[in-house]
Write an enzyme that holds these catalytic residues in place. Structure first.
Site, PDB file in Angstrom:
ATOM      1  N   ASP A 150       3.233   9.366  -0.948  1.00  0.00           N
ATOM      2  CA  ASP A 150       2.244   8.709  -0.503  1.00  0.00           C
ATOM      3  C   ASP A 150       2.107   7.521  -1.571  1.00  0.00           C
ATOM      4  O   ASP A 150       2.079   8.067  -2.669  1.00  0.00           O
ATOM      5  CB  ASP A 150       1.088   9.695  -0.449  1.00  0.00           C
ATOM      6  CG  ASP A 150       0.132   9.436   0.668  1.00  0.00           C
ATOM      7  OD1 ASP A 150       0.190   8.239   1.118  1.00  0.00           O
ATOM      8  OD2 ASP A 150      -0.576  10.339   1.137  1.00  0.00           O
TER       9      ASP A 150
ATOM     10  N   HIS B 251       0.799  -1.190   0.048  1.00  0.00           N
ATOM     11  CA  HIS B 251       0.084   0.051   0.035  1.00  0.00           C
ATOM     12  C   HIS B 251       0.672   1.368  -0.008  1.00  0.00           C
ATOM     13  O   HIS B 251       0.522   2.394  -0.070  1.00  0.00           O
ATOM     14  CB  HIS B 251      -0.800   0.035   1.195  1.00  0.00           C
ATOM     15  CG  HIS B 251      -2.084  -0.947   1.045  1.00  0.00           C
ATOM     16  ND1 HIS B 251      -3.334  -0.784   0.953  1.00  0.00           N
ATOM     17  CD2 HIS B 251      -2.051  -2.288   1.178  1.00  0.00           C
ATOM     18  CE1 HIS B 251      -3.990  -1.664   0.737  1.00  0.00           C
ATOM     19  NE2 HIS B 251      -3.186  -2.616   0.976  1.00  0.00           N
TER      20      HIS B 251
HETATM   21  P1  ADQ Z   1      -2.958   6.151   4.807  1.00  0.00           P
HETATM   22  O1  ADQ Z   1      -1.628   6.721   4.931  1.00  0.00           O
HETATM   23  O2  ADQ Z   1      -3.746   6.286   6.056  1.00  0.00           O
HETATM   24  O3  ADQ Z   1      -3.256   4.844   4.021  1.00  0.00           O
HETATM   25  P2  ADQ Z   1      -4.966   7.878   2.779  1.00  0.00           P
HETATM   26  O4  ADQ Z   1      -4.574   7.026   1.778  1.00  0.00           O
HETATM   27  O5  ADQ Z   1      -4.720   9.311   2.517  1.00  0.00           O
HETATM   28  O6  ADQ Z   1      -3.673   7.462   3.919  1.00  0.00           O
HETATM   29  O7  ADQ Z   1      -6.331   7.145   3.689  1.00  0.00           O
HETATM   30  C1  ADQ Z   1      -6.498   8.029   4.766  1.00  0.00           C
HETATM   31  C2  ADQ Z   1      -8.040   7.509   5.323  1.00  0.00           C
HETATM   32  O8  ADQ Z   1      -8.494   8.087   6.460  1.00  0.00           O
HETATM   33  C3  ADQ Z   1      -9.004   7.927   4.211  1.00  0.00           C
HETATM   34  O9  ADQ Z   1      -9.754   7.056   3.717  1.00  0.00           O
HETATM   35  C4  ADQ Z   1      -9.902   8.956   5.224  1.00  0.00           C
HETATM   36  O10 ADQ Z   1     -11.382   8.860   4.631  1.00  0.00           O
HETATM   37  C5  ADQ Z   1      -9.675   8.489   6.334  1.00  0.00           C
HETATM   38  N1  ADQ Z   1      -9.725  10.139   7.240  1.00  0.00           N
HETATM   39  C6  ADQ Z   1      -8.791  10.844   6.928  1.00  0.00           C
HETATM   40  N2  ADQ Z   1      -9.337  11.998   7.867  1.00  0.00           N
HETATM   41  C7  ADQ Z   1     -10.169  11.504   8.653  1.00  0.00           C
HETATM   42  C8  ADQ Z   1     -10.788  11.888   9.648  1.00  0.00           C
HETATM   43  N3  ADQ Z   1     -10.680  13.248  10.044  1.00  0.00           N
HETATM   44  N4  ADQ Z   1     -11.579  11.336  10.473  1.00  0.00           N
HETATM   45  C9  ADQ Z   1     -11.953  10.182  10.123  1.00  0.00           C
HETATM   46  N5  ADQ Z   1     -11.231   9.478   8.894  1.00  0.00           N
HETATM   47  C10 ADQ Z   1     -10.630  10.172   8.092  1.00  0.00           C
HETATM   48  C11 ADQ Z   1      -2.097   3.907   3.480  1.00  0.00           C
HETATM   49  C12 ADQ Z   1      -0.985   4.523   2.413  1.00  0.00           C
HETATM   50  C13 ADQ Z   1      -1.648   5.458   1.453  1.00  0.00           C
HETATM   51  C14 ADQ Z   1      -2.815   4.400   0.461  1.00  0.00           C
HETATM   52  C15 ADQ Z   1      -3.523   3.861   1.769  1.00  0.00           C
HETATM   53  C16 ADQ Z   1      -4.646   2.882   0.643  1.00  0.00           C
HETATM   54  O11 ADQ Z   1      -0.205   5.478   3.102  1.00  0.00           O
HETATM   55  O12 ADQ Z   1      -0.801   5.828   0.455  1.00  0.00           O
HETATM   56  O13 ADQ Z   1      -3.688   5.256  -0.124  1.00  0.00           O
HETATM   57  O14 ADQ Z   1      -2.815   3.166   2.505  1.00  0.00           O
HETATM   58  O15 ADQ Z   1      -3.748   2.132   0.330  1.00  0.00           O
END
Ligand code: ADQ
Length: 504
Positions: A386, A174
């Site tokens: 990312d 991921h």
């Molecule tokens: P993350 O580093 O966690 O994931 P991201 O892909 O941006 O990063 O996902 C964050 C998730 O958290 C989103 O689904 C979002 O809806 C949720 N979220 C964000 N802010 C929030 C809030 N205030 N309250 C509740 N929920 C919130 C890792 C990798 C990424 C990759 C994903 C999936 O680092 O690059 O995209 O896995 O493969």
């Protein structure tokens, strides 16, 4: 392909166990994109999820009570849940140590943040062996396909082989895969690379990550070669043939668009804007993590306010930071740095009736998150690196009137797919990001509409269900036809970011 059972293996199990107000144990289904996407697949073809429950609270639960809870969880989710129990030492050295102090920073191109403590490796191996043992106990060679997720579990297929257990296996990373120069700093580089080659299929988020991986294989493993250039290629080493593919992860587009259109979200979106009236709102939403580039972004916002006075009183940055790994000193230091910068910028620019940054430090409910997505005219998604970044895709899916502008880091995996609609920026280029903020602020409704529509169409076509199907088609059916060639993003000089065209 249809008859194969699926065993999903990830660090965390697909459920959350919590204590209720009366001290009783409660079980809830996990809410992330992976759980949403894989849930129906696991239910349809039958299957199981193996992972750590993520909580030491369970120590106070006896085996019988845990069994009852898991049975209840399985009834709710429609598939079996098999927990892997970890000791306190394992959590510290495998999870906080090897995974989060070594692989996480190294794979995000931040090697100076790595703590290559040799004690971590041994425990990382041991925990991967534990996961492999759980897989061996609960799956069979013919009937199951084992799909392992992410950097915490790279050694699982290798450990299965060491136990003499044959399984059909796939692995999806991921997070990004680093270029050769970064990867070779890892003291366990050969073990990690060889272990990845023990899976039958290895999947990456982007063309960039897969290319980095294949460069490492070519340079470090003598007599290896790659055949094919499409989305899924064959990598041949003297001992193994492995499929290596690119599968950009996505979101449940329809669900986001539907919830964004509900009365509840609409009302809250209206309330948010009514309280921050007569201005455009720029949204930043990130988990507290140094890879997300939050301090760089705050500097860029301050630079924009300084160089473009027309923004003052007419723009507010809503920065939401979701608490994460708070007991790690580095994360606590980052939190303090963000809060210091927010205070400094607000202290410097605030005028009567206008505070430039609206800062929120907590997790939001789904409705709140979607209300912010829906109401903010601009999203500022500027990670230093990312794997994908789902916030960027969720923002677009929720922009149901096609009126949002997405400013996106070139170093997010999502940049390759969204490059035709987003304003792409280099997050290290403070003036460049500031210019993009001003450009977004001035963008006319027609251009906004056209750009957002393009991005939404692409995300809708390539949603999370498409992602699951593509991976399983390559992994289980080994069907490599009909995979389109995916885009790679490479920066080009842009007249808009030429230094002499913007105010100093
Ligand atoms: P993350 O580093 O966690 O994931 P991201 O892909 O941006 O990063 O996902 C964050 C998730 O958290 C989103 O689904 C979002 O809806 C949720 N979220 C964000 N802010 C929030 C809030 N205030 N309250 C509740 N929920 C919130 C890792 C990798 C990424 C990759 C994903 C999936 O680092 O690059 O995209 O896995 O493969």
């Amino acid at each position: 392909m249809e008859t194969t059972r699926l065993a999903v293996v990830s660090n965390r199990l697909a459920i959350v166990v919590e204590k209720g107000s009366a001290g009783e144990w409660l079980i809830k289904s996990g809410s992330g994109g992976l759980v949403t996407a894989l849930g129906p697949v696991l239910r349809d073809r039958g299957g199981l999820w193996i992972g750590w429950l993520g909580s030491n609270l369970l120590e106070s639960l006896d085996d019988q009570a845990l069994e009852t809870l898991l049975a209840e969880g399985s009834r709710e989710t429609g598939y079996s849940l098999k927990p892997v129990e970890l000791t306190e030492e394992e959590i510290q050295k495998y999870y906080f140590g090897f995974s989060n102090e070594i692989l996480w920073p190294l794979f995000h191109d931040l090697p100076s943040r790595c703590n290559f403590d040799p004690a971590y490796w041994e425990v990382y191996e041991r925990v991967n062996e534990k996961f492999a043992g759980k897989i061996a106990e609960n799956t069979g060679e013919e009937e199951d396909y084992v799909w392992v997720h992410d950097y915490q579990l790279i050694l699982v297929a290798d450990q299965l082989k060491k136990m003499g257990v044959n399984r059909h296996t796939g692995f999806f990373l991921h997070i990004p895969f680093p270029p050769l120069d970064g990867f070779i700093r890892l003291p366990w580089r050969f073990q990690i690379l060889e272990a990845m080659l023990q899976y039958d299929l290895v999947g990456f988020q982007t063309v960039r990550d897969r290319r980095n991986f294949l460069d490492c294989v070519r340079m470090l493993i003598p007599d290896s070669k790659v055949i094919g250039h499409g989305q899924v290629a064959r990598c041949l080493t003297p001992r193994r043939e492995v499929l290596v593919g690119t599968f950009p992860i996505s979101i449940d587009f329809r669900q986001f668009a539907e919830i964004a259109g509900t009365r509840e979200v609409e009302d809250l979106a209206w309330i948010i804007h009514a309280n921050l009236p007569d201005r455009q709102l720029i949204l930043g939403v990130d988990r507290l993590d140094y890879t997300k580039g939050i301090p760089h972004r705050l500097h860029a916002f301050a630079n924009a306010l300084e160089r473009y006075p027309d923004l003052r009183k007419h723009i507010t940055l809503v920065q939401v930071v979701v608490p994460s790994r708070e007991d790690v000193p580095e994360y606590d230091a980052l939190k303090r740095e963000i809060e210091r910068l927010v205070g400094e910028i607000n202290g410097r620019f605030t005028e009567v009736g206008w505070t430039p940054i609206h800062y929120i430090y907590r997790s939001l409910s789904r409705v709140e998150l979607l209300a912010y997505y829906r109401t903010c005219e601009i999203a500022l998604v500027t990670p230093l690196k990312d794997g994908m970044n789902l916030v960027a895709k969720e923002y677009c899916a929720s922009s149901i009137e096609n009126n949002g502008v997405l400013i996106l880091s070139e170093f997010a995996g999502a940049a390759a797919q969204l490059q035709n609609g987003a304003l792409l920026v280099n997050p290290y280029d403070i003036k460049g990001v500031a210019d993009a903020i001003h450009e977004a602020f001035l963008m006319d409704p027609e251009t906004r509409h056209a750009r957002m529509e393009k991005m939404r169409r692409s995300i809708q076509r390539n949603d999370i269900f498409h992602w699951v199907n593509a991976f399983l088609r390559a992994g289980i059916a080994k069907n490599l036809s009909q995979f389109p060639r995916l885009e790679l993003f490479l920066p080009k000089p842009s007249p808009k970011t030429e230094q002499q065209k913007s105010p100093q």
